[in-house]
Design an enzyme around this catalytic site. Structure first.
Site, short mmCIF file in Angstrom:
data_model
loop_
_atom_site.label_atom_id
_atom_site.label_comp_id
_atom_site.label_asym_id
_atom_site.label_seq_id
_atom_site.Cartn_x
_atom_site.Cartn_y
_atom_site.Cartn_z
N TYR A 125 14.75 -11.39 25.12
CA TYR A 125 14.86 -10.47 26.28
C TYR A 125 14.99 -9.01 25.81
CZ TYR A 125 17.09 -8.03 30.16
OH TYR A 125 17.41 -7.10 31.13
N TYR A 183 15.37 -2.28 42.36
CA TYR A 183 16.82 -2.49 42.30
C TYR A 183 17.40 -2.61 43.71
CZ TYR A 183 16.02 -0.84 37.52
OH TYR A 183 15.57 -0.67 36.25
N1 GLU Z 1 17.27 -3.57 28.94
C1 GLU Z 1 17.88 -3.18 30.16
C2 GLU Z 1 19.12 -4.03 30.39
O1 GLU Z 1 19.09 -5.17 30.11
C3 GLU Z 1 16.91 -3.31 31.29
C4 GLU Z 1 17.47 -2.83 32.57
C5 GLU Z 1 16.52 -2.15 33.51
O2 GLU Z 1 15.54 -1.52 33.10
O3 GLU Z 1 16.78 -2.26 34.70
O4 GLU Z 1 20.15 -3.59 30.81
#
Ligand code: GLU
Length: 318
Positions: free
Chosen positions: A193, A245
């Protein structure tokens, strides 16, 4: 609409940049992943890949940034392609949360199955079901195809920074493992991830990807089908309901385009059978979306009548 006098799209793209820059940008670059703060804070780039097979750009559209949450759309495609719909949706639901992208709360209070693939918990569950021998290598290969560029790589610096600072994501993954949602090894899964989030792209790359989504999975330049159309339908629908979001509802009303943003500052958009669009600018609002990027896309949507319920045909552009 006047079909006999097409509009100059290059001009509109440049105007969207000027419009965005006319707003004072009080956003903040993401620094919870320390390496993300090391960017040109005032960068702004906009790219549009149009179905007339032309590419329109303005500003810093060659500047590299990490794909971050936008990777969640690609990992979902890969999971659906390799593990199938039934398996994927036994591990993640498709409902908006109204919570921040890194929230853990509903995994305890509502369901142990993450509510959708566009939040961190959901994306980690999705990574856990990708059924290839080397999931990150498969992801990179697919990303290169979707973005129409072979030399796309991981940013080692951002990846290491995510690994050091990613304990909240680890916490979610351990919770998912304890509930049997995540079947694979926790550390291995979060590592994949983190790598996916750390892949570096530019605005033109993501505009190409947007164009593939806009054309139901086909690269309009080569005619190659990269993604099955049923998968594109799922991904675009989730972009509408959960892609921006906990600001997805407001974005759907104001802009009305399937979109996905990332804390690297990118916003990916797909306008049905017309355009792939990406805006990039690293200063973020309190929800995690690019402040200037949102303004630029809002301008394009209003000027070009791109809202999915605009009720009129999109103008013709040259
Ligand atoms: N790598 C980021 C995290 O895991 C991605 C979050 C995002 O871009 O919303 O927090």
């Amino acid at each position: 609409m006047n079909k006999s006098s097409p509009k100059d799209l290059q001009k509109v793209v440049e105007q969207s940049l000027q419009y965005a820059k006319s707003f004072e940008n009080n956003g903040k670059v993401a620094d919870y992943i320390p390496e993300l703060a090391n960017v040109d804070q005032d960068a702004l780039g906009i790219a549009v890949v149009a179905n007339n097979k032309k590419i329109y750009t303005a500003g810093d559209c060659q500047k590299l940034f990490t794909i971050q949450s936008i990777a969640k759309t690609i990992s979902l495609i890969l999971a659906l392609q390799t593990a199938g719909k039934e398996k994927v949706f036994s591990k993640v639901w498709v409902e908006p949360t109204g919570d921040p992208f890194n929230s853990i709360v509903k995994l305890e209070t509502k369901t142990h199955i993450p509510l959708n693939p566009m939040i961190n918990a959901g994306a980690i569950a999705v990574v856990g079901v990708i059924d290839t021998q080397f999931p990150f290598a498969s992801f990179l290969e697919l990303t290169r195809k979707l973005c129409n560029r072979d030399d796309i790589y991981l940013s080692e610096k951002v990846y290491l920074s995510e690994r050091i600072s990613g304990n909240r994501n680890r916490a979610m993954a351990y919770l998912l493992k304890s509930e049997g949602v995540l079947e694979k090894d926790v550390e291995e899964t979060v590592d994949i991830y983190f790598k996916m989030c750390s892949v570096e792209v530019n605005a033109i790359d993501l505009a190409y990807f947007g164009s593939v989504l806009a054309n139901d999975g086909v690269n309009i330049f080569t005619g190659e089908r990269i993604v099955e159309d049923w998968i594109v339908t799922i991904v675009k629908t989730l972009m509408v309901t959960c892609g921006m979001y906990d600001g997805s509802g407001e974005f759907a009303i104001n802009v009305g385009i399937p979109a996905k943003s990332g804390v690297g500052g990118g916003i990916l958009c797909a306008v049905e059978e017309n355009f792939g669009i990406c805006a990039y600018s690293p200063k973020l609002d309190d929800k995690g979306s690019s402040v200037w990027g949102l303004k630029a896309i809002e301008y394009l949507s209003k000027e070009m009548k791109l809202h999915f319920f605009a009720g009129s045909e999109i103008n013709e552009y040259y």
